[in-house]
Design an enzyme around this catalytic site. Structure first.
Site, PDB file in Angstrom:
ATOM      1  N   HIS A   1       0.809  -1.263   0.018  1.00  0.00           N
ATOM      2  CA  HIS A   1      -0.081   0.036   0.082  1.00  0.00           C
ATOM      3  C   HIS A   1       1.034   1.239   0.233  1.00  0.00           C
ATOM      4  CE1 HIS A   1      -3.121  -2.827   2.113  1.00  0.00           C
ATOM      5  NE2 HIS A   1      -3.377  -2.859   0.667  1.00  0.00           N
TER       6      HIS A   1
ATOM      7  N   CYS B   1      -0.323   0.424   8.834  1.00  0.00           N
ATOM      8  CA  CYS B   1      -0.443   0.930   7.575  1.00  0.00           C
ATOM      9  C   CYS B   1      -1.709   1.741   7.508  1.00  0.00           C
ATOM     10  CB  CYS B   1      -0.500  -0.313   6.721  1.00  0.00           C
ATOM     11  SG  CYS B   1      -0.617   0.173   4.948  1.00  0.00           S
TER      12      CYS B   1
ATOM     13  N   CYS C   1      16.826   7.546  42.570  1.00  0.00           N
ATOM     14  CA  CYS C   1      16.514   8.980  42.850  1.00  0.00           C
ATOM     15  C   CYS C   1      16.387   9.226  44.303  1.00  0.00           C
ATOM     16  CB  CYS C   1      15.217   9.538  42.228  1.00  0.00           C
ATOM     17  SG  CYS C   1      13.915   8.646  42.680  1.00  0.00           S
TER      18      CYS C   1
ATOM     19  N   CYS D   1     -36.420  19.413  70.343  1.00  0.00           N
ATOM     20  CA  CYS D   1     -37.542  18.753  70.168  1.00  0.00           C
ATOM     21  C   CYS D   1     -37.740  17.745  68.794  1.00  0.00           C
ATOM     22  CB  CYS D   1     -38.564  19.953  70.020  1.00  0.00           C
ATOM     23  SG  CYS D   1     -40.222  19.287  69.980  1.00  0.00           S
TER      24      CYS D   1
END
Length: 544
Positions: free
Chosen positions: A183, A209, A283, A342
Site C-alpha cells: 500500500h 499501515c 532517585c 424537640c
C-alpha cells in the site's frame, strides 16, 4: 513490488545484567518520599551500629537505567531472532505483540507461523520481509537504505491516495513509500501520519499501515526513516515505556523527573495479600512495586490502600453523614436536618408533622410524645437501628481518619520541622563557643529522621486498623501502635523544646536515647505486622 525493511534491529549490543547493581536491601530503613527524602536522603544514623539483616518480608530488586532497559530488549530480540531465524525487526514486532512473553511466542510460532506473523502485523512466511535467506549481511542502519525501491514497469506518474499529489516516475523511489503489503503513499503523508500517531496518540509498537483494514505494522527502521529526529527520539522513548508496561517484573519510578525503572520478580499479584513490596529508586524515593504507589505505605496491603483512598476521596462518607444526621419526609421525601432538641418535626416543604424518632405522624403521639409508643413497631425499630448504625459507622471512620490525616499532615510539615531543627543545631554550636563541631550536633537531625519515618508508619497503621477485625491479634497490633505513638510524641516534644537552654551533654543523651527507643518501637510494629501477613494472623473486614 516493495517490501518491509529488513535491517537489523538497532540496539546497543552490550549486555546490561550487572549483578553489582542488584538491590537487596532492608526496607525498614526507607522513608517517605518527596518532602523528606529531598531534605535528608538515606539516614545513616549513629543509632544503627551494624548492617541490617534481610527480613523475610523484604523483596530483592534492581534499579534499571534507560540504557539497561534498551539492552534488556536487545537481548530478548537477539534470542528470538536466533531461535526463529527471522530478522531482528521481525523478532521485535513479534515480541511486542506477545507482550515480551518469549515462551508463548515460540509455542504459537512453531504451531502456526503464518498465523503468528499475521496477527502480529507482519508478512506471511516466505515473503521478502520475513525470509532470512534473502537478507544481505547485517550492518548498521546508516550504512544502507533498506527502503530504496525500484520500479521495473509502468513509467507513469504516481498519485498519492491521501493528498492526491502527483509524482513523476523519476521520483517514484524517493518520494513514495510502501510496506510489505504494497500500500503505497507519499513520504510526506507517511511522515505526518506516523508523527500524529507518536505525538498525538502516544502510539509506538502498533503503528499500522495507513490503508483502511490493513494491520501491517510499521517497522522501527521505517519510522526512523520517515519522521524527524525529535519524533524518532520520542518514538523510542514510547517503545521503552511500552516494554516496561508489558513486563510484569518492571515498573517505572513514578516520581517526577526520574528516568529509572525497577525490576522485581518477587512481587507477583498473587503474593500481594502477604507482601508489601516496598523498593527504593536511585532517585532516593520509595515506592510500592505492587501497586505503583509513589510512597512507602507499609504496613498496609496494596488492596487496602486503594479501598482507603477511595473511601476518603469519594462521596461515600458524605452520604454516611447524611444518613446519620438527616432523614427524609415520609410524605414528600424532602431531606430534613434536625435543628432543635424537640422531636416534633414539621416539614417546611409540605408542612407534614411527624416524630423524628419513629418517623410516624405526630398526631398519633398526643401529649405523650416523649414516650413514643411507636417504638414497638417494626418500622420504628428499623429506623432507630439504621440511624444508630449509620452514626456509629461515621464516628468509627472519623476516629481513624482524623488520626491518619494528623500524621499525614505532620509528614508534610517535615520540611519546616527539619529547618527548625537545623537552626537549633546552629544555636547549640554557637552557644558552645567553638567547643562543639557541626558533626557533634547531628544527633538532632538523626532524631528528626526517626520521628518522620515513624509518623509515616503510624499514618498507615490507622488505615490498617480501620479494616482489621476485632480479635486478640488486633489488640496486640494496637498495643504496638500505641507504644510507638507515645514514644514519637515524647521525642517530638524534646525536639520542639528550647534546646539552646539545656546542657548539651544531657540534651544529646536524652535525644539519642529517646530516638533509639522510637526506632525500636518502629521496628517492632513494622516487623510484627509484616510477619503477620506471612503467618496469616490478620483478618480484615474486606476481601484482600
Amino acid at each position: 513490488m516493495s517490501s518491509d525493511g529488513e535491517d537489523d534491529f538497532m540496539y546497543d549490543d552490550d549486555d546490561a545484567f550487572d549483578d553489582d547493581n542488584y538491590m537487596d536491601q532492608d526496607l525498614d530503613s526507607e522513608s517517605e518520599p518527596d518532602v523528606f527524602d529531598a531534605i535528608s536522603p538515606t539516614v545513616e544514623a549513629h543509632l544503627v551500629t551494624e548492617a541490617p539483616q534481610k527480613k523475610p518480608y523484604d523483596v530483592a530488586y534492581k534499579v534499571r537505567s534507560p540504557k539497561e532497559i534498551l539492552d534488556m530488549q536487545s537481548k530478548e530480540i537477539r534470542k528470538i531472532q536466533t531461535l526463529l531465524e527471522v530478522p531482528a525487526s521481525t523478532a521485535a514486532i513479534l515480541l511486542r505483540h506477545y507482550a515480551w512473553n518469549g515462551e508463548k511466542l515460540q509455542e504459537e510460532f512453531w504451531t502456526d507461523p503464518a498465523k503468528a506473523l499475521g496477527e502480529s502485523g507482519l508478512s506471511p512466511p516466505g515473503s521478502p520481509s520475513t525470509s532470512v535467506a534473502s537478507l544481505p549481511p547485517l550492518s548498521p542502519l546508516k550504512s544502507r537504505n533498506p527502503f530504496k525501491r525500484t520500479r521495473s514497469s509502468q513509467n507513469v506518474p504516481f498519485e498519492c491516495p491521501i493528498c492526491c499529489n502527483e509524482y513523476p516516475a523519476s521520483e517514484f523511489d524517493t518520494a513514495t513509500f510502501s510496506l510489505g503489503c504494497n500500500h503505497r503513499f507519499c513520504r510526506e503523508c507517511w511522515g505526518e501520519y506516523i508523527t500524529g500517531k507518536i505525538k498525538g496518540e502516544g502510539e509506538s509498537a502498533r503503528i499500522q499501515c495507513m490503508e483502511s483494514g490493513c494491520n501491517r505494522v510499521v517497522r522501527e527502521e521505517a519510522v526512523d526513516e520517515l519522521v524527524p529526529a525529535d519524533v524518532s527520539t520520542r518514538y523510542h522513548e514510547l517503545l521503552n515505556a511500552a516494554y516496561v508496561s508489558d513486563s510484569p517484573n518492571l515498573r517505572w519510578c513514578p516520581h517526577p523527573g526520574c528516568e529509572y525503572a525497577i525490576e522485581c520478580s518477587q512481587a507477583p499479584p498473587r503474593m500481594l495479600n502477604q507482601l508489601v513490596p516496598t523498593v527504593v529508586c536511585n532517585c532516593g524515593n520509595s515506592l510500592c512495586f505492587g501497586c505503583g504507589y509513589n510512597a512507602d505505605h507499609r504496613p498496609v496491603l496494596c488492596r487496602i490502600v486503594k479501598l482507603w483512598e477511595k473511601k476518603c476521596a469519594d462521596d461515600s462518607e458524605t452520604a454516611n453523614w447524611l444518613n446519620a444526621h438527616t432523614k427524609e419526609c415520609s410524605k414528600c421525601q424532602s431531606t430534613i436536618e434536625k435543628n432543635g432538641g424537640c422531636n416534633h418535626m414539621t416539614c417546611k416543604k409540605c408542612k407534614y408533622e411527624f416524630c423524628w424518632v419513629c418517623m410516624g405522624p405526630w398526631s398519633e403521639h398526643g401529649t405523650s410524645w416523649y414516650q413514643c409508643n411507636r417504638y414497638d413497631e417494626k418500622s420504628g425499630v428499623n429506623a432507630r437501628d439504621a440511624q444508630a448504625k449509620s452514626r456509629q459507622s461515621l464516628e468509627r471512620y472519623l476516629h481513624y481518619f482524623n488520626r491518619w490525616a494528623n500524621h499525614e499532615q505532620s509528614a508534610k510539615l517535615d520540611a519546616d520541622f527539619y529547618k527548625n531543627t537545623e537552626k537549633k543545631m546552629e544555636q547549640m554550636q554557637n552557644n558552645s563557643h567553638g567547643s562543639l563541631s557541626w558533626i557533634e550536633v547531628q544527633f538532632a537531625r538523626d532524631a528528626v529522621s526517626v520521628v518522620i519515618k515513624s509518623r509515616i508508619l503510624l499514618k498507615w497503621s490507622y488505615c490498617m486498623a480501620f479494616y482489621l477485625k476485632r480479635n486478640n491479634m488486633t489488640e496486640l497490633f494496637e498495643d504496638n501502635q500505641r507504644d510507638l505513638e507515645r514514644a514519637v510524641e515524647n521525642l517530638s516534644y524534646i525536639l520542639e523544646s528550647n534546646m539552646s537552654e539545656q546542657p548539651i551533654e544531657k540534651l544529646r543523651q536524652d535525644v539519642t536515647n529517646q530516638a533509639a527507643y522510637v526506632q525500636k518501637r518502629h521496628d517492632v510494629l513494622l516487623d510484627d505486622t509484616l510477619k503477620g501477613y506471612l503467618e496469616r494472623r490478620w483478618e480484615f473486614t474486606v476481601d484482600t
